[in-house]
Design an enzyme around this catalytic site. Sequence first.
Site, PDB file in Angstrom:
ATOM      1  N   HIS A   1      15.577  72.066  57.213  1.00 12.48           N
ATOM      2  CA  HIS A   1      15.992  70.818  57.845  1.00 12.48           C
ATOM      3  C   HIS A   1      17.432  70.531  57.473  1.00 12.48           C
ATOM      4  O   HIS A   1      17.848  70.818  56.352  1.00 12.48           O
ATOM      5  CB  HIS A   1      15.094  69.654  57.396  1.00 12.48           C
ATOM      6  CG  HIS A   1      15.200  68.476  58.297  1.00 12.48           C
ATOM      7  ND1 HIS A   1      16.159  67.517  58.142  1.00 12.48           N
ATOM      8  CD2 HIS A   1      14.471  68.131  59.386  1.00 12.48           C
ATOM      9  CE1 HIS A   1      16.026  66.612  59.096  1.00 12.48           C
ATOM     10  NE2 HIS A   1      15.015  66.957  59.868  1.00 12.48           N
ATOM     11  N   ASP A  58       7.623  69.681  62.151  1.00 13.98           N
ATOM     12  CA  ASP A  58       7.055  70.482  63.232  1.00 13.98           C
ATOM     13  C   ASP A  58       6.105  71.569  62.753  1.00 13.98           C
ATOM     14  O   ASP A  58       5.470  72.234  63.568  1.00 13.98           O
ATOM     15  CB  ASP A  58       8.185  71.120  64.056  1.00 13.98           C
ATOM     16  CG  ASP A  58       8.890  70.093  64.921  1.00 13.98           C
ATOM     17  OD1 ASP A  58       8.202  69.194  65.427  1.00 13.98           O
ATOM     18  OD2 ASP A  58      10.119  70.188  65.088  1.00 13.98           O
TER      19      ASP A  58
HETATM   20  N1  ACO Z   1      14.143  80.634  58.308  1.00 13.13           N
HETATM   21  C1  ACO Z   1      14.987  81.460  57.620  1.00 13.13           C
HETATM   22  N2  ACO Z   1      16.200  81.093  57.170  1.00 13.13           N
HETATM   23  C2  ACO Z   1      16.612  79.855  57.418  1.00 13.13           C
HETATM   24  C3  ACO Z   1      15.806  78.933  58.110  1.00 13.13           C
HETATM   25  C4  ACO Z   1      14.536  79.352  58.552  1.00 13.13           C
HETATM   26  N3  ACO Z   1      13.749  78.531  59.227  1.00 13.13           N
HETATM   27  N4  ACO Z   1      16.469  77.762  58.218  1.00 13.13           N
HETATM   28  C5  ACO Z   1      17.639  77.934  57.610  1.00 13.13           C
HETATM   29  N5  ACO Z   1      17.736  79.200  57.109  1.00 13.13           N
HETATM   30  C6  ACO Z   1      18.869  79.738  56.348  1.00 13.13           C
HETATM   31  C7  ACO Z   1      20.022  80.067  57.273  1.00 13.13           C
HETATM   32  O1  ACO Z   1      19.981  81.388  57.723  1.00 13.13           O
HETATM   33  C8  ACO Z   1      21.201  79.770  56.379  1.00 13.13           C
HETATM   34  O2  ACO Z   1      21.390  80.877  55.544  1.00 13.13           O
HETATM   35  P1  ACO Z   1      22.876  81.280  55.038  1.00 13.13           P
HETATM   36  O3  ACO Z   1      23.335  80.134  54.197  1.00 13.13           O
HETATM   37  O4  ACO Z   1      22.660  82.557  54.259  1.00 13.13           O
HETATM   38  O5  ACO Z   1      23.702  81.461  56.284  1.00 13.13           O
HETATM   39  C9  ACO Z   1      20.754  78.613  55.508  1.00 13.13           C
HETATM   40  O6  ACO Z   1      19.324  78.709  55.474  1.00 13.13           O
HETATM   41  C10 ACO Z   1      21.143  77.243  56.033  1.00 13.13           C
HETATM   42  O7  ACO Z   1      20.693  77.147  57.386  1.00 13.13           O
HETATM   43  P2  ACO Z   1      21.535  76.479  58.548  1.00 13.13           P
HETATM   44  O8  ACO Z   1      21.051  76.998  59.851  1.00 13.13           O
HETATM   45  O9  ACO Z   1      23.015  76.609  58.246  1.00 13.13           O
HETATM   46  O10 ACO Z   1      21.131  74.957  58.336  1.00 13.13           O
HETATM   47  P3  ACO Z   1      21.249  73.831  59.417  1.00 13.13           P
HETATM   48  O11 ACO Z   1      21.220  72.561  58.680  1.00 13.13           O
HETATM   49  O12 ACO Z   1      22.393  74.099  60.323  1.00 13.13           O
HETATM   50  O13 ACO Z   1      19.926  74.021  60.307  1.00 13.13           O
HETATM   51  C11 ACO Z   1      17.668  73.920  61.033  1.00 13.13           C
HETATM   52  C12 ACO Z   1      18.748  73.304  60.112  1.00 13.13           C
HETATM   53  C13 ACO Z   1      18.227  74.065  62.454  1.00 13.13           C
HETATM   54  C14 ACO Z   1      16.480  72.979  61.066  1.00 13.13           C
HETATM   55  C15 ACO Z   1      17.268  75.304  60.468  1.00 13.13           C
HETATM   56  O14 ACO Z   1      16.698  75.151  59.187  1.00 13.13           O
HETATM   57  C16 ACO Z   1      16.297  76.054  61.393  1.00 13.13           C
HETATM   58  O15 ACO Z   1      16.735  76.770  62.294  1.00 13.13           O
HETATM   59  N6  ACO Z   1      14.955  75.895  61.182  1.00 13.13           N
HETATM   60  C17 ACO Z   1      13.967  76.482  62.073  1.00 13.13           C
HETATM   61  C18 ACO Z   1      13.821  75.639  63.338  1.00 13.13           C
HETATM   62  C19 ACO Z   1      13.080  74.344  63.080  1.00 13.13           C
HETATM   63  O16 ACO Z   1      12.038  74.298  62.431  1.00 13.13           O
HETATM   64  N7  ACO Z   1      13.640  73.244  63.629  1.00 13.13           N
HETATM   65  C20 ACO Z   1      13.018  71.895  63.529  1.00 13.13           C
HETATM   66  C21 ACO Z   1      13.809  71.024  62.621  1.00 13.13           C
HETATM   67  S1  ACO Z   1      13.059  69.447  62.473  1.00 13.13           S
HETATM   68  C22 ACO Z   1      13.481  68.685  63.866  1.00 13.13           C
HETATM   69  O17 ACO Z   1      14.502  68.872  64.464  1.00 13.13           O
HETATM   70  C23 ACO Z   1      12.562  67.739  64.403  1.00 13.13           C
END
Ligand code: ACO
Length: 432
Positions: free
Chosen positions: A315, A372
């Site tokens: 998140h 979710d």
């Molecule tokens: N699985 C694996 N790795 C992940 C995940 C995941 N679900 N989420 C984040 N990471 C990793 C990224 O690869 C990144 O790694 P790095 O630092 O080596 O590049 C690090 O964790 C940070 O992730 P970001 O994408 O930069 O974080 P951001 O805050 O931009 O994204 C998000 C948050 C979009 C929710 C992300 O965690 C994600 O894609 N999760 C899966 C989709 C999801 O469940 N979305 C629902 C969110 S809740 C909502 O909107 C209602």
Amino acid sequence: MDKSAKIEFNGSSYTFPVITGSENEEAIDIKNLRSEMGLITYDPGYKNTGHCISSITYLDGENGILRYRGYSVEELCEKKSFLEVTYLLIFGDLPSQNQLEKFQNDIREETLVDEDLKQIFKSFPKSAHPMGVLSSLTSALIAFNPQNETKISMTDKEGVTADDKMYLSTVRLLAKFPIMSSWTLRKIKGLPLNYSNNNLSYTENIAYMMFAKPNQEYVQNDVIVNALNTLLILHADHEQNCSTSTVRIVGSSYAGLYASISAGISALWGRLHGGANQAVIEMLELIKNDNSDIDKYLNKAKDKSDPFRLMGFGHRVYKNFDPRAKIIKKAADQVLNDLGIDDPILDIAKSIEEKALTDEYFIEKKLYPNVDFYSGIIYRALGIPSDMFTVMFALGRIPGWIAQWKEMRDSNNPIGRPRQIYNGPTHRKISS
Ligand code: ACO
């Protein structure tokens, strides 16, 4: 003493005020950064950018706190109905009994749906994704409400910005969105379209419109109604996320409430946002059909060269746990148990969570189940197809979007218009 922050650049230093919120959050007020220093900030994804001052929702991502107008979501889920929470978000306080009854009755007054809107709905192919249909129908509502929705003056409180018109637009949307949502579900299931039953409470009516079968007496299932109440409250607002910021930014151009919310629905649709609930179930199905090989998929999620992500994990703001996920996980157990459903996908989800929470990658990156991760399992148990999951999220989020839009309009903030750093070609001439 008022706090300030000093920024040094090109040998000069400038001082900017620091704003402190009621929960002691602090922000450097850089409104004058460009005029003072000729600089802009660069912040892709707005990870460090506050774009408004808001009194609606408080979220502390480090400590897993979520409050609407000061009340914790845990307490609201336990003691209040979704309609009371809707009132709280939009009007700032929990309603008295009289206020609640009036609100409920005003919504009931608006439950008739124009036959022309029904025709628009019917013209969508059965294969259309419900989120696209709902975004379009919400936009189409403007055509049936033009006085309120298109006449928005910048100088006077006219159209939807006038208090009485805003109220009317609010109760209309709260009345019609559940009907339109139930239609999308019923079309997928091949059921005849249903209308509101105004003898029921708001959430009971949603369950009725979605689940009543033709030629069968409808018997309310309280497990379903209670689960819906919890899920809708948990989704009701979440401060400045992608879809809410979209609603605010669209509204900042003086577009109407329905136009702004239609855009919010589109923003919510994406898999990194509300669309994740559908993606989670698809992912869990995939893992189940692949010998429930959880380790394989955890490794894929950790592999930077693999685009696979663990859906429902991580998140932008929560870096400890998502309080909504805790409540939903408990509710999922309860609902499946009460409905006598044994869904192997719930066990897979729990195993993934257990393994991920002790895995160095997920610990280091502070990745936890989000709202979710378990919600789709409940929707599935209620008989809602996965294409509809994000619609259920939108149904809950309508009050939050309305409250945020109203606050944005009342605050009279300037149009939302970020800047950029250009890195394309410098001036060049066409050679022939
Ligand atoms: N699985 C694996 N790795 C992940 C995940 C995941 N679900 N989420 C984040 N990471 C990793 C990224 O690869 C990144 O790694 P790095 O630092 O080596 O590049 C690090 O964790 C940070 O992730 P970001 O994408 O930069 O974080 P951001 O805050 O931009 O994204 C998000 C948050 C979009 C929710 C992300 O965690 C994600 O894609 N999760 C899966 C989709 C999801 O469940 N979305 C629902 C969110 S809740 C909502 O909107 C209602």
